[in-house]
Scaffold this motif. Structure first.
Motif, PDB file in Angstrom:
ATOM      1  N   LEU A  98       0.860  -1.127  -0.009  1.00  0.00           N
ATOM      2  CA  LEU A  98       0.116   0.065   0.062  1.00  0.00           C
ATOM      3  C   LEU A  98       0.928   1.117   0.059  1.00  0.00           C
ATOM      4  N   LYS A  99       0.127   2.147  -0.724  1.00  0.00           N
ATOM      5  CA  LYS A  99       1.070   3.447  -0.757  1.00  0.00           C
ATOM      6  C   LYS A  99       1.300   4.267   0.495  1.00  0.00           C
ATOM      7  N   SER A 100       0.564   3.784   1.471  1.00  0.00           N
ATOM      8  CA  SER A 100       0.727   4.147   3.041  1.00  0.00           C
ATOM      9  C   SER A 100       1.936   3.736   3.723  1.00  0.00           C
ATOM     10  N   ALA A 101       2.793   2.847   2.950  1.00  0.00           N
ATOM     11  CA  ALA A 101       3.976   1.986   3.728  1.00  0.00           C
ATOM     12  C   ALA A 101       4.961   3.402   3.911  1.00  0.00           C
ATOM     13  N   SER A 102       5.898   3.413   4.821  1.00  0.00           N
ATOM     14  CA  SER A 102       6.883   4.093   4.878  1.00  0.00           C
ATOM     15  C   SER A 102       8.009   3.910   3.865  1.00  0.00           C
ATOM     16  N   LYS A 103       9.028   4.887   3.702  1.00  0.00           N
ATOM     17  CA  LYS A 103       9.981   4.749   2.853  1.00  0.00           C
ATOM     18  C   LYS A 103      10.945   3.432   3.003  1.00  0.00           C
ATOM     19  N   GLU A 104      11.008   3.246   4.303  1.00  0.00           N
ATOM     20  CA  GLU A 104      11.816   1.813   4.898  1.00  0.00           C
ATOM     21  C   GLU A 104      11.126   0.739   4.487  1.00  0.00           C
ATOM     22  N   GLU A 105       9.860   0.499   4.636  1.00  0.00           N
ATOM     23  CA  GLU A 105       8.945  -0.425   4.102  1.00  0.00           C
ATOM     24  C   GLU A 105       8.957  -0.834   2.951  1.00  0.00           C
ATOM     25  N   PHE A 106       8.950   0.479   1.990  1.00  0.00           N
ATOM     26  CA  PHE A 106       8.953   0.400   0.568  1.00  0.00           C
ATOM     27  C   PHE A 106      10.409  -0.417  -0.077  1.00  0.00           C
ATOM     28  N   LEU A 107      11.506   0.254   0.608  1.00  0.00           N
ATOM     29  CA  LEU A 107      12.612  -0.256  -0.041  1.00  0.00           C
ATOM     30  C   LEU A 107      12.773  -1.689   0.311  1.00  0.00           C
ATOM     31  N   ASP A 108      12.588  -2.037   1.650  1.00  0.00           N
ATOM     32  CA  ASP A 108      12.549  -3.546   2.174  1.00  0.00           C
ATOM     33  C   ASP A 108      11.834  -4.415   1.341  1.00  0.00           C
ATOM     34  N   ALA A 109      10.626  -4.088   0.666  1.00  0.00           N
ATOM     35  CA  ALA A 109       9.860  -4.879  -0.089  1.00  0.00           C
ATOM     36  C   ALA A 109      10.372  -4.697  -1.626  1.00  0.00           C
ATOM     37  N   VAL A 110      11.094  -3.677  -1.987  1.00  0.00           N
ATOM     38  CA  VAL A 110      11.740  -3.752  -3.157  1.00  0.00           C
ATOM     39  C   VAL A 110      12.940  -5.027  -3.216  1.00  0.00           C
ATOM     40  N   ARG A 111      13.688  -4.682  -2.142  1.00  0.00           N
ATOM     41  CA  ARG A 111      14.961  -5.760  -1.926  1.00  0.00           C
ATOM     42  C   ARG A 111      14.243  -7.220  -1.874  1.00  0.00           C
ATOM     43  N   ARG A 112      13.349  -7.320  -0.998  1.00  0.00           N
ATOM     44  CA  ARG A 112      12.764  -8.864  -1.075  1.00  0.00           C
ATOM     45  C   ARG A 112      12.281  -9.226  -2.288  1.00  0.00           C
ATOM     46  N   THR A 113      11.359  -8.409  -2.870  1.00  0.00           N
ATOM     47  CA  THR A 113      10.842  -8.689  -4.318  1.00  0.00           C
ATOM     48  C   THR A 113      11.991  -9.117  -5.307  1.00  0.00           C
ATOM     49  N   ALA A 114      13.087  -8.356  -5.254  1.00  0.00           N
ATOM     50  CA  ALA A 114      14.146  -8.603  -6.088  1.00  0.00           C
ATOM     51  C   ALA A 114      14.986  -9.908  -5.856  1.00  0.00           C
ATOM     52  N   GLU A 115      14.741 -10.368  -4.421  1.00  0.00           N
ATOM     53  CA  GLU A 115      15.327 -11.716  -4.033  1.00  0.00           C
ATOM     54  C   GLU A 115      14.544 -12.722  -4.333  1.00  0.00           C
ATOM     55  N   GLY A 116      13.376 -12.554  -4.940  1.00  0.00           N
ATOM     56  CA  GLY A 116      12.449 -13.514  -5.122  1.00  0.00           C
ATOM     57  C   GLY A 116      11.262 -13.819  -4.096  1.00  0.00           C
ATOM     58  N   ASP A 117      11.116 -13.156  -3.196  1.00  0.00           N
ATOM     59  CA  ASP A 117      10.268 -13.130  -2.034  1.00  0.00           C
ATOM     60  C   ASP A 117       8.712 -12.786  -2.383  1.00  0.00           C
ATOM     61  N   ALA A 118       7.631 -13.267  -2.121  1.00  0.00           N
ATOM     62  CA  ALA A 118       6.513 -12.665  -2.358  1.00  0.00           C
ATOM     63  C   ALA A 118       6.230 -11.947  -1.157  1.00  0.00           C
ATOM     64  N   VAL A 119       6.049 -10.501  -1.499  1.00  0.00           N
ATOM     65  CA  VAL A 119       5.995  -9.473  -0.452  1.00  0.00           C
ATOM     66  C   VAL A 119       4.677  -8.922  -0.336  1.00  0.00           C
ATOM     67  N   PHE A 120       3.845  -8.587   0.921  1.00  0.00           N
ATOM     68  CA  PHE A 120       2.543  -8.103   0.915  1.00  0.00           C
ATOM     69  C   PHE A 120       2.373  -7.232   2.084  1.00  0.00           C
ATOM     70  N   THR A 121       1.841  -5.989   2.105  1.00  0.00           N
ATOM     71  CA  THR A 121       1.508  -5.264   3.260  1.00  0.00           C
ATOM     72  C   THR A 121       0.873  -6.094   4.243  1.00  0.00           C
ATOM     73  N   PRO A 122       1.334  -6.179   5.544  1.00  0.00           N
ATOM     74  CA  PRO A 122       0.689  -6.722   6.554  1.00  0.00           C
ATOM     75  C   PRO A 122      -0.942  -6.830   6.571  1.00  0.00           C
ATOM     76  N   GLY A 123      -1.527  -7.910   6.697  1.00  0.00           N
ATOM     77  CA  GLY A 123      -2.951  -8.139   6.469  1.00  0.00           C
ATOM     78  C   GLY A 123      -3.173  -8.797   5.109  1.00  0.00           C
ATOM     79  N   LEU A 124      -2.546  -8.302   4.107  1.00  0.00           N
ATOM     80  CA  LEU A 124      -2.890  -8.716   2.883  1.00  0.00           C
ATOM     81  C   LEU A 124      -2.280 -10.086   2.508  1.00  0.00           C
TER      82      LEU A 124
END
Length: 209
Positions: A98-124
């Motif tokens: 979600l766009k309500s995520a912090s910058k840190e949460e966004f960059l962590d999601a990008v890193r994990r997605t690049a590594e092949g993880d399935a990344v979702f906002t908590p709850g989703l």
């Protein structure tokens, strides 16, 4: 590549990525343009908004999934609606933030997605897994590909939601070895990404074992 129809938001996301050390190969504001540009620059990862002026983000994700090799897609959307999340995942998105995520949460999601993880906002994540469990009620095929004991062990931990790094630590393996096991499993099962792999594992009951 960043795809968003709001210039200020698009530029801000691109700037955050660049400052974090990522190479932003393109920023675009329309769906059809995104597909054309992606075919030319071949991004490894696409940060994608769902609300675009021509094609929907779901249509763009579906189009990107049909390219070879397909980029990983992280949806960055203001919508947390169940239908939007599930449609994006079914279209091939690796994650949904979600766009309500912090910058840190966004960059962590990008890193994990690049590594092949399935990344979702908590709850989703629970929403997506719940839908896969519902779909898993269908009969399993009679013949299933034979996985090695290690591949099955890795698959079970993937189904439980562990990242590749967590799996590597638990099994005392390198991150690369875990990635190789996952890729071999994808090839054997004729699946395309980690999200489909999680669905398969749930269908086999591996998330509960």
């Amino acid at each position: 590549m960043v795809v968003d129809d709001h210039p200020m938001w698009r530029d801000g996301v691109a700037r955050d990525l660049a400052e974090a050390g990522y190479e932003v190969v393109a920023t675009v504001g329309e769906g059809r343009q995104a597909l054309r540009v992606a075919a030319a620059v071949r991004p490894e990862l696409v940060v994608l908004d769902l609300r675009l002026p021509d094609l929907s983000g779901v249509e763009v994700a579906r189009g990107l999934a049909g390219t070879r090799p397909p980029p990983r897609v992280l949806v960055l959307s203001a919508s947390g609606e169940q239908e939007d999340v599930l449609e994006a995942v079914k279209a091939g998105a690796s994650g949904y933030l979600l766009k309500s995520a912090s910058k840190e949460e966004f960059l962590d999601a990008v890193r994990r997605t690049a590594e092949g993880d399935a990344v979702f906002t908590p709850g989703l994540a629970g929403l997506v897994l719940g839908e896969y469990r519902r779909l898993a009620a269908r009969p399993a095929p009679e013949a299933t590909p034979r996985l090695t004991e290690r591949e099955t062990e890795v698959l079970r931990l993937v189904a439980k939601g562990l990242s590749y790094r967590q799996i590597a630590e638990r099994l005392v393996l390198s991150h690369r070895t875990v990635q190789n096991h996952v890729q071999n499993t994808l090839n054997k099962l004729q699946l395309h990404n980690r999200v489909e792999l999680v669905r398969y594992a749930i269908e086999q009951g591996l998330d509960e074992s």
